[in-house]
Design a protein around this motif. Structure first.
Motif, PDB file in Angstrom:
ATOM      1  N   MET A   1       0.817  -1.218   0.000  1.00 12.87           N
ATOM      2  CA  MET A   1       0.000   0.000   0.000  1.00 12.87           C
ATOM      3  C   MET A   1       0.852   1.271   0.000  1.00 12.87           C
ATOM      4  N   ASN A   2       2.170   1.121  -0.126  1.00 11.37           N
ATOM      5  CA  ASN A   2       3.096   2.250  -0.214  1.00 11.37           C
ATOM      6  C   ASN A   2       3.020   3.141   1.021  1.00 11.37           C
ATOM      7  N   LEU A   3       3.019   2.508   2.183  1.00 13.46           N
ATOM      8  CA  LEU A   3       3.067   3.259   3.425  1.00 13.46           C
ATOM      9  C   LEU A   3       4.088   2.644   4.389  1.00 13.46           C
ATOM     10  N   ALA A   4       5.150   2.068   3.802  1.00  7.20           N
ATOM     11  CA  ALA A   4       6.208   1.444   4.593  1.00  7.20           C
ATOM     12  C   ALA A   4       7.384   2.402   4.754  1.00  7.20           C
ATOM     13  N   ALA A   5       8.198   2.114   5.766  1.00  4.88           N
ATOM     14  CA  ALA A   5       9.459   2.837   5.943  1.00  4.88           C
ATOM     15  C   ALA A   5      10.480   2.317   4.927  1.00  4.88           C
ATOM     16  N   PRO A   6      11.425   3.172   4.480  1.00  2.00           N
ATOM     17  CA  PRO A   6      11.616   4.580   4.823  1.00  2.00           C
ATOM     18  C   PRO A   6      10.809   5.546   3.952  1.00  2.00           C
ATOM     19  N   ASP A   7      10.100   4.998   2.930  1.00  2.00           N
ATOM     20  CA  ASP A   7       9.412   5.883   1.989  1.00  2.00           C
ATOM     21  C   ASP A   7       8.353   6.743   2.669  1.00  2.00           C
ATOM     22  N   GLU A   8       7.601   6.142   3.586  1.00  2.00           N
ATOM     23  CA  GLU A   8       6.519   6.894   4.242  1.00  2.00           C
ATOM     24  C   GLU A   8       7.072   8.093   5.004  1.00  2.00           C
ATOM     25  N   GLY A   9       8.158   7.896   5.747  1.00  2.00           N
ATOM     26  CA  GLY A   9       8.762   9.003   6.472  1.00  2.00           C
ATOM     27  C   GLY A   9       9.352  10.039   5.537  1.00  2.00           C
ATOM     28  N   ASN A  10       9.946   9.589   4.440  1.00  2.00           N
ATOM     29  CA  ASN A  10      10.490  10.530   3.458  1.00  2.00           C
ATOM     30  C   ASN A  10       9.383  11.344   2.795  1.00  2.00           C
ATOM     31  N   MET A  11       8.261  10.694   2.512  1.00  2.00           N
ATOM     32  CA  MET A  11       7.135  11.431   1.932  1.00  2.00           C
ATOM     33  C   MET A  11       6.643  12.508   2.894  1.00  2.00           C
ATOM     34  N   HIS A  12       6.572  12.152   4.167  1.00  2.00           N
ATOM     35  CA  HIS A  12       6.124  13.115   5.181  1.00  2.00           C
ATOM     36  C   HIS A  12       7.045  14.337   5.203  1.00  2.00           C
ATOM     37  N   LEU A  13       8.347  14.102   5.180  1.00  2.00           N
ATOM     38  CA  LEU A  13       9.303  15.207   5.224  1.00  2.00           C
ATOM     39  C   LEU A  13       9.259  16.041   3.946  1.00  2.00           C
ATOM     40  N   LEU A  14       9.246  15.391   2.802  1.00  2.00           N
ATOM     41  CA  LEU A  14       9.225  16.109   1.535  1.00  2.00           C
ATOM     42  C   LEU A  14       7.974  16.979   1.411  1.00  2.00           C
ATOM     43  N   ALA A  15       6.847  16.454   1.863  1.00  2.00           N
ATOM     44  CA  ALA A  15       5.606  17.214   1.753  1.00  2.00           C
ATOM     45  C   ALA A  15       5.649  18.502   2.564  1.00  2.00           C
ATOM     46  N   ARG A  16       6.497  18.528   3.595  1.00  2.00           N
ATOM     47  CA  ARG A  16       6.566  19.695   4.472  1.00  2.00           C
ATOM     48  C   ARG A  16       7.727  20.631   4.167  1.00  2.00           C
ATOM     49  N   VAL A  17       8.757  20.138   3.516  1.00  2.00           N
ATOM     50  CA  VAL A  17       9.980  20.932   3.379  1.00  2.00           C
ATOM     51  C   VAL A  17      10.366  21.184   1.927  1.00  2.00           C
ATOM     52  N   ALA A  18      10.032  20.282   1.022  1.00  2.00           N
ATOM     53  CA  ALA A  18      10.532  20.349  -0.352  1.00  2.00           C
ATOM     54  C   ALA A  18       9.949  21.539  -1.118  1.00  2.00           C
ATOM     55  N   THR A  19      10.704  22.013  -2.102  1.00  2.00           N
ATOM     56  CA  THR A  19      10.227  23.051  -3.010  1.00  2.00           C
ATOM     57  C   THR A  19       9.247  22.438  -4.011  1.00  2.00           C
ATOM     58  N   PRO A  20       8.452  23.272  -4.702  1.00  2.00           N
ATOM     59  CA  PRO A  20       7.551  22.718  -5.728  1.00  2.00           C
ATOM     60  C   PRO A  20       8.280  21.877  -6.777  1.00  2.00           C
ATOM     61  N   ALA A  21       9.457  22.320  -7.191  1.00  2.00           N
ATOM     62  CA  ALA A  21      10.211  21.548  -8.183  1.00  2.00           C
ATOM     63  C   ALA A  21      10.662  20.212  -7.608  1.00  2.00           C
ATOM     64  N   GLN A  22      11.085  20.204  -6.345  1.00  2.00           N
ATOM     65  CA  GLN A  22      11.501  18.960  -5.707  1.00  2.00           C
ATOM     66  C   GLN A  22      10.314  18.022  -5.502  1.00  2.00           C
ATOM     67  N   ILE A  23       9.158  18.584  -5.225  1.00  2.00           N
ATOM     68  CA  ILE A  23       7.964  17.754  -5.076  1.00  2.00           C
ATOM     69  C   ILE A  23       7.643  17.044  -6.381  1.00  2.00           C
ATOM     70  N   ASP A  24       7.718  17.768  -7.490  1.00  2.00           N
ATOM     71  CA  ASP A  24       7.440  17.156  -8.787  1.00  2.00           C
ATOM     72  C   ASP A  24       8.490  16.114  -9.145  1.00  2.00           C
ATOM     73  N   ARG A  25       9.742  16.409  -8.853  1.00  2.00           N
ATOM     74  CA  ARG A  25      10.840  15.525  -9.258  1.00  2.00           C
ATOM     75  C   ARG A  25      10.955  14.292  -8.368  1.00  2.00           C
ATOM     76  N   PHE A  26      10.718  14.426  -7.077  1.00  2.00           N
ATOM     77  CA  PHE A  26      10.970  13.325  -6.149  1.00  2.00           C
ATOM     78  C   PHE A  26       9.714  12.788  -5.457  1.00  2.00           C
ATOM     79  N   LEU A  27       8.874  13.705  -4.948  1.00  2.00           N
ATOM     80  CA  LEU A  27       7.762  13.242  -4.118  1.00  2.00           C
ATOM     81  C   LEU A  27       6.642  12.594  -4.920  1.00  2.00           C
ATOM     82  N   ARG A  28       6.272  13.159  -6.040  1.00  2.00           N
ATOM     83  CA  ARG A  28       5.132  12.606  -6.772  1.00  2.00           C
ATOM     84  C   ARG A  28       5.357  11.164  -7.233  1.00  2.00           C
ATOM     85  N   PRO A  29       6.509  10.821  -7.820  1.00  2.00           N
ATOM     86  CA  PRO A  29       6.724   9.406  -8.162  1.00  2.00           C
ATOM     87  C   PRO A  29       6.772   8.505  -6.926  1.00  2.00           C
ATOM     88  N   LEU A  30       7.319   9.032  -5.829  1.00  2.00           N
ATOM     89  CA  LEU A  30       7.381   8.245  -4.600  1.00  2.00           C
ATOM     90  C   LEU A  30       5.982   7.996  -4.065  1.00  2.00           C
TER      91      LEU A  30
END
Length: 389
Positions: free
Chosen positions: A88-117
């Motif tokens: 279900m794509n809610l395992a570590a370490p991805d889930e924790g990384n998604m949480h951090l990226l959603a709060r700290v990443a720039t819009p460009a970083q969100i598109d490049r890293f967070l959305r595929p994750l």
């Protein structure tokens, strides 16, 4: 999300774990260092068809925007199989990384890293821990030896990381590196020149795809646009990531402990010894009763900490308390289940033996019990300096 819609989501999750995921626990693509990427992709394709990929995420990332309290219920359901969170794509370490990226990443970083994750089409790693034989950072991040130095509009990173969960096969990693007297986080493609996965560590757990790796970074060149957040704020961002991640670990492994208890209970009801079912022997029955108590106390503590986070508080102290209490309780449950089942409990004939190993590792991951207690003791001293009447 309304209560009815959450209940419907949980019912679909329970059915998906029971009918789809659990049969994959004996799949030959499960290896000594976790499931293969092919197995993960297979499971996620099925979760995607069921509409169950990362439902905890915000709607803009394809989820249903669950708060921490609802997430706790979802993750406990998904954790009923060690493969459930991966599917279900809610395992570590991805889930924790998604949480951090959603709060700290720039819009460009969100598109490049967070959305595929978030879509479950890539995997990630979090590189902070360093080899103990080099006196690198472990539970004490101030010992960080990996260094990043500026070079024009780039940064050059040198160092070694250990216990880099999921590094083998990850698309990118969040790398913590020392910058002067502080630390900074960088988003680094894992195929960057200078990155080498030296080896995979043989550990007692085995559900994380990509295993736990030792990674070398030799002159890894990273654009300044790949700094996650601000320079010199790495230690602060680590707390942004780690406090909720401690709690989500508790949620997931609660589900697995419940599964082990259910299997042990079924065994004790059916297995005869000395003229009666095992459950009718006090020594066995009392262990299962203690399991129920530990499960309920752990559930309540998880929900309490989720409420703290939902209030907007950082939950640093509360998540430490919960991580200690729940990891120790779940370990007791897993240990009792093995004991109740005797020889069968230490064999691979059921998933109980695997859950036992996974939860033993959980007592160390995201901070050993002793480190959290030490941190809590320091907080007690700061809050009440010598004011005993």
């Amino acid at each position: 999300m309304t209560r009815d819609s959450l209940d419907e989501l949980l019912a679909r999750t329970d059915a998906f774990i029971r009918d789809v995921v659990i049969p994959f626990e004996t799949d030959p693509r499960m290896g000594g260092h976790g499931p293969s990427d092919a197995l993960v992709e297979d499971l996620r394709a099925r979760a995607r068809s069921a509409g169950l990929i990362a439902p905890h995420l915000p709607p803009e990332l394809g989820g249903q925007g669950l708060d921490h309290a609802a997430t706790a219920r979802l993750f406990r359901s998904a954790g009923y199989s060690p493969l459930g969170p991966l599917a279900m794509n809610l395992a570590a370490p991805d889930e924790g990384n998604m949480h951090l990226l959603a709060r700290v990443a720039t819009p460009a970083q969100i598109d490049r890293f967070l959305r595929p994750l978030a879509a479950g089409t890539t995997r990630s790693a979090f590189l902070m821990t360093e080899p103990a034989d080099e006196d690198g950072a472990g539970s004490d991040p101030s010992m960080l030896r990996t260094v990043a130095r500026p070079d024009g509009d780039h940064w050059i990173i040198d160092g070694r990381k250990s216990f880099a969960t999921g590094a083998e096969g990850a698309a990118f990693s969040i790398v913590m590196a020392r910058t002067g007297e502080s630390a900074t986080m960088f988003l680094v493609d894992m195929d960057s020149p200078g990155i080498t996965v030296e080896r995979l560590l043989d550990t007692i757990d085995g559900t994380m795809p990509g295993g736990h790796a030792v990674v070398r970074l030799d002159g890894v060149r990273v654009p300044a646009t790949r700094i996650l957040g601000e320079v010199d704020q790495g230690f602060r961002y680590a707390q942004v990531r780690l406090a909720p991640a401690r709690l989500t670990h508790c949620m997931r492994w609660w589900g697995s402990a419940r599964r082990a208890h259910d299997i042990a209970r079924g065994y004790a009801v059916k297995r005869q010894a000395f003229g009666k079912p095992l459950i009718d022997h006090e020594g066995v029955g009392f262990m299962l009763a203690d399991n129920l108590i530990d499960l309920k106390q752990s559930e309540l503590m998880i929900d309490w900490c989720a409420g703290v986070l939902d209030s907007g508080a950082p939950g640093i102290i509360e998540s430490s308390m919960t991580k200690v209490a729940v990891s120790e309780a779940l370990w007791r449950i897993a240990d009792r289940c093995v004991q109740v089942m005797g020889g069968t409990g230490v064999s691979g004939d059921t998933v109980v033996e695997q859950i036992f190993r996974e939860i033993r590792a959980f007592r160390i991951y995201d901070g050993p019990t002793e480190v959290h207690k030490w941190s809590l003791a320091k907080a007690i001293g700061r809050a009440h300096p010598g004011d005993v009447p």
